[in-house]
Write a protein that holds these residues in place. Structure first.
Motif, mmCIF file in Angstrom:
data_model
loop_
_atom_site.group_PDB
_atom_site.id
_atom_site.type_symbol
_atom_site.label_atom_id
_atom_site.label_comp_id
_atom_site.label_asym_id
_atom_site.label_seq_id
_atom_site.Cartn_x
_atom_site.Cartn_y
_atom_site.Cartn_z
ATOM 1 N N GLY A 266 0.747 -1.212 0.008
ATOM 2 C CA GLY A 266 0.232 0.032 -0.136
ATOM 3 C C GLY A 266 0.844 1.369 -0.114
ATOM 4 O O GLY A 266 0.267 2.269 -0.622
ATOM 5 N N ILE A 267 2.161 1.214 0.620
ATOM 6 C CA ILE A 267 3.044 2.327 0.611
ATOM 7 C C ILE A 267 4.087 2.415 -0.403
ATOM 8 O O ILE A 267 4.838 3.370 -0.418
ATOM 9 N N GLY A 268 4.200 1.375 -1.151
ATOM 10 C CA GLY A 268 5.295 1.183 -1.948
ATOM 11 C C GLY A 268 6.527 1.167 -1.544
ATOM 12 O O GLY A 268 7.570 1.642 -1.801
ATOM 13 N N GLY A 269 6.596 0.285 -0.489
ATOM 14 C CA GLY A 269 7.734 0.030 0.187
ATOM 15 C C GLY A 269 8.858 -0.947 -0.321
ATOM 16 O O GLY A 269 8.858 -1.259 -1.352
ATOM 17 N N GLN A 270 9.935 -1.417 0.621
ATOM 18 C CA GLN A 270 11.085 -2.020 0.226
ATOM 19 C C GLN A 270 10.685 -3.454 -0.564
ATOM 20 O O GLN A 270 10.056 -4.197 0.111
ATOM 21 N N SER A 271 11.253 -3.617 -1.663
ATOM 22 C CA SER A 271 11.000 -4.957 -2.215
ATOM 23 C C SER A 271 11.833 -5.867 -1.667
ATOM 24 O O SER A 271 11.205 -7.137 -1.785
ATOM 25 N N THR A 272 13.029 -5.716 -0.967
ATOM 26 C CA THR A 272 13.770 -6.908 -0.240
ATOM 27 C C THR A 272 12.803 -7.153 0.950
ATOM 28 O O THR A 272 12.681 -8.463 1.007
ATOM 29 N N ARG A 273 12.066 -6.353 1.624
ATOM 30 C CA ARG A 273 11.223 -6.815 2.575
ATOM 31 C C ARG A 273 9.811 -7.586 2.109
ATOM 32 O O ARG A 273 9.498 -8.408 2.734
ATOM 33 N N LYS A 274 9.573 -7.137 0.878
ATOM 34 C CA LYS A 274 8.384 -7.772 0.241
ATOM 35 C C LYS A 274 8.721 -9.360 0.214
ATOM 36 O O LYS A 274 8.005 -10.335 0.370
ATOM 37 N N ALA A 275 9.962 -9.538 -0.237
ATOM 38 C CA ALA A 275 10.144 -10.987 -0.740
ATOM 39 C C ALA A 275 10.550 -11.702 0.639
ATOM 40 O O ALA A 275 10.097 -12.896 0.703
ATOM 41 N N GLU A 276 10.941 -11.091 1.691
ATOM 42 C CA GLU A 276 11.225 -11.998 2.863
ATOM 43 C C GLU A 276 9.910 -11.951 3.565
ATOM 44 O O GLU A 276 9.645 -13.061 4.201
ATOM 45 N N LEU A 277 8.862 -11.192 3.511
ATOM 46 C CA LEU A 277 7.575 -11.454 3.954
ATOM 47 C C LEU A 277 7.014 -12.708 3.325
ATOM 48 O O LEU A 277 6.217 -13.372 4.038
ATOM 49 N N LEU A 278 7.039 -12.490 1.912
ATOM 50 C CA LEU A 278 6.560 -13.786 1.223
ATOM 51 C C LEU A 278 7.297 -15.131 1.676
ATOM 52 O O LEU A 278 6.445 -16.064 1.741
ATOM 53 N N LEU A 279 8.355 -15.093 1.798
ATOM 54 C CA LEU A 279 8.945 -16.520 2.117
ATOM 55 C C LEU A 279 8.420 -16.798 3.603
ATOM 56 O O LEU A 279 8.239 -17.846 3.899
ATOM 57 N N THR A 280 8.480 -15.808 4.639
ATOM 58 C CA THR A 280 7.898 -16.074 5.815
ATOM 59 C C THR A 280 6.475 -16.459 5.795
ATOM 60 O O THR A 280 6.122 -17.427 6.337
ATOM 61 N N ALA A 281 5.666 -15.888 4.781
ATOM 62 C CA ALA A 281 4.243 -16.297 4.826
ATOM 63 C C ALA A 281 4.032 -17.723 4.453
ATOM 64 O O ALA A 281 3.543 -18.830 4.512
ATOM 65 N N ALA A 282 5.297 -18.099 3.365
ATOM 66 C CA ALA A 282 5.158 -19.482 2.659
ATOM 67 C C ALA A 282 5.623 -20.491 3.621
ATOM 68 O O ALA A 282 5.119 -21.480 3.771
ATOM 69 N N LYS A 283 6.634 -20.233 4.659
ATOM 70 C CA LYS A 283 7.045 -21.038 5.743
ATOM 71 C C LYS A 283 5.769 -21.319 6.624
ATOM 72 O O LYS A 283 5.577 -22.454 6.938
ATOM 73 N N ALA A 284 5.323 -20.032 6.862
ATOM 74 C CA ALA A 284 4.108 -20.496 8.001
ATOM 75 C C ALA A 284 2.912 -21.239 7.251
ATOM 76 O O ALA A 284 2.300 -22.024 7.946
ATOM 77 N N ALA A 285 2.734 -21.005 6.300
ATOM 78 C CA ALA A 285 1.402 -21.718 5.360
ATOM 79 C C ALA A 285 1.872 -23.155 5.339
ATOM 80 O O ALA A 285 0.999 -24.186 5.636
ATOM 81 N N ARG A 286 3.183 -23.586 4.947
ATOM 82 C CA ARG A 286 3.569 -24.889 5.045
ATOM 83 C C ARG A 286 3.477 -25.459 6.645
ATOM 84 O O ARG A 286 2.871 -26.656 6.411
ATOM 85 N N LEU A 287 3.672 -24.802 7.568
ATOM 86 C CA LEU A 287 3.454 -25.318 8.929
ATOM 87 C C LEU A 287 2.042 -25.334 9.131
ATOM 88 O O LEU A 287 1.591 -26.393 9.954
ATOM 89 N N ALA A 288 1.253 -24.596 8.682
ATOM 90 C CA ALA A 288 -0.247 -24.636 8.846
ATOM 91 C C ALA A 288 -0.944 -25.567 7.988
ATOM 92 O O ALA A 288 -2.131 -25.659 7.880
ATOM 93 N N ASP A 289 0.047 -26.542 7.345
ATOM 94 C CA ASP A 289 -0.931 -27.621 6.219
ATOM 95 C C ASP A 289 -1.743 -26.998 5.369
ATOM 96 O O ASP A 289 -2.822 -27.434 4.847
ATOM 97 N N ASP A 290 -1.022 -25.865 4.646
ATOM 98 C CA ASP A 290 -1.773 -25.262 3.682
ATOM 99 C C ASP A 290 -0.875 -24.939 2.426
ATOM 100 O O ASP A 290 -0.317 -23.978 2.339
ATOM 101 N N PRO A 291 -0.437 -26.099 1.730
ATOM 102 C CA PRO A 291 0.552 -26.170 0.932
ATOM 103 C C PRO A 291 0.246 -25.184 -0.357
ATOM 104 O O PRO A 291 1.382 -24.862 -1.135
ATOM 105 N N HIS A 292 -0.945 -25.091 -0.679
ATOM 106 C CA HIS A 292 -1.226 -24.240 -1.981
ATOM 107 C C HIS A 292 -0.901 -22.806 -1.815
ATOM 108 O O HIS A 292 -0.396 -22.038 -2.670
ATOM 109 N N THR A 293 -1.096 -22.332 -0.371
ATOM 110 C CA THR A 293 -0.823 -20.845 0.000
ATOM 111 C C THR A 293 0.712 -20.958 -0.165
ATOM 112 O O THR A 293 1.343 -19.900 -0.611
ATOM 113 N N ALA A 294 1.311 -21.769 0.492
ATOM 114 C CA ALA A 294 2.713 -21.818 0.393
ATOM 115 C C ALA A 294 3.499 -21.805 -0.897
ATOM 116 O O ALA A 294 4.451 -21.063 -0.939
ATOM 117 N N ILE A 295 2.817 -22.597 -1.724
ATOM 118 C CA ILE A 295 3.504 -22.598 -3.156
ATOM 119 C C ILE A 295 3.256 -21.169 -3.606
ATOM 120 O O ILE A 295 4.296 -20.440 -4.467
#
Length: 334
Positions: A266-295
């Motif tokens: 929404g604010i047009g922030g840092q691309s590096t942090r966006k990538a890290e947040l996406l990776l974090t969300a993927a790892k969490a989704a994998r642990l939450a047994d939601d592989p489609h979101t993780a992918i």
């Protein structure tokens, strides 16, 4: 606002002490027909604020203007300082090659104290990129010069960064010593944002030491400090999500990471942090047994890390993507 060079330069540390005040005062400087030197500082302050708390595109525009004005003023030291700030912004924007070139120029143009600040910023960028040994080498060169200059703020920042890199390399004892030394220095300053960052780093250290309740308590304290300053810090959300996952709260971690991504986009922030947040969300989704979101999250993270030339991070994202695909029966590595 009319002031001498020393007064205008005081706006730079104010960005991480009273961020909103620093932004307003820098805008006032630009409205007062400033000299090129003063205008360079004001644009750097606005660029700093936008880089860390706002729109990266706006940040780059202001920082490039600050660099050009410093050159117009004939101040190599001023230009070097701006190039250090610009280098961090370019790396966070995913323009790694340009960022590293800016650091090289800054190191070449600066001397002594200024060069040490540029080296610290390059060390920070190396840490963001996952080049931990290069980060330690640059911060090792910077700290003695910053100490000799009696620069409390930048010495504390350098010690905090070195501690963070030690944590990443699995050296908690060294990290704790540096965090302690940095806190003692921060206590003598009014750098409220920097102080909140140390609390956040302490939370990460507590987690790495296996004390999850202490980590969550310290994250709550850091969040209260950031909220008072009105400064969204996306590394904070990444780190807290890591602890939430360790506490068995993977679904909460997915929700927090996705919410932070929404704010960042929404604010047009840092691309590096966006990538890290996406990776974090993927790892969490994998642990939450939601592989489609993780992918879905990991695939975008892989593309961003590759574009940012962050090979260490890209490998981690590819591993999460592979694990999620295996969980759904899809084993292609593409």
């Amino acid at each position: 606002m009319t002031a001498g060079s020393d007064t205008v330069l005081e706006l730079l540390p104010m960005v991480f002490a009273r961020p909103k005040d620093a932004l307003a005062r820098a805008e006032n400087v630009l409205g007062s027909d400033p000299t090129p030197l003063h205008a360079s500082v004001a644009h750097q302050v606005i660029g700093l604020w936008q880089r860390d708390f706002g729109d990266m595109r706006v940040a780059l525009r202001h920082l490039r203007r600050a660099r050009d004005l410093a050159a117009d003023a004939g101040s190599a030291e001023r230009e070097a300082d701006v190039l250090g700030t610009l280098g961090v912004a370019l790396v966070h924007a995913g323009r790694t090659r340009q960022g590293l070139e800016a650091f090289e120029q800054g190191v070449d143009r600066g001397t002594g104290h200024t060069r040490a600040r540029v080296l610290y910023r390059r060390a920070y960028a190396w840490w963001v990129l996952g080049h931990h040994r290069e980060a330690l080498e640059d911060v090792r060169r910077a700290i003695p010069v910053l100490r000799q200059a009696d620069d409390t703020i930048w010495t504390a920042r350098a010690l905090t960064l070195r501690a963070t890199v030690h944590l990443a390399l699995g050296r908690p004892e060294r990290a704790d010593a540096d965090f302690t030394a940095a806190e003692e220095l921060w206590d003598t300053t009014g750098q409220e944002h920097d102080k909140a960052d140390v609390v956040e780093s302490r939370a990460l250290a507590a987690y790495r030491a296996g004390d999850i309740p202490a980590a969550l308590r310290l994250f709550d304290e850091a969040a209260e400090r950031y909220d008072r300053l009105g400064t969204p810090i996306f590394m904070f959300y990444i780190r807290r999500c890591e602890v939430l996952m360790a506490a068995g709260l993977a679904r909460e971690a997915v929700a927090e990471a996705d919410a932070a991504l929404g704010v960042l986009d929404g604010i047009g922030g840092q691309s590096t942090r966006k990538a890290e947040l996406l990776l974090t969300a993927a790892k969490a989704a994998r642990l939450a047994d939601d592989p489609h979101t993780a992918i879905a999250r990991a695939a975008v993270a892989v593309r961003l890390f590759a574009g940012q030339r962050r090979s260490w991070w890209e490998v981690h994202a590819r591993l999460v993507l592979l694990e999620a695909r295996v969980a759904t029966g899809r084993t292609s590595g593409r």
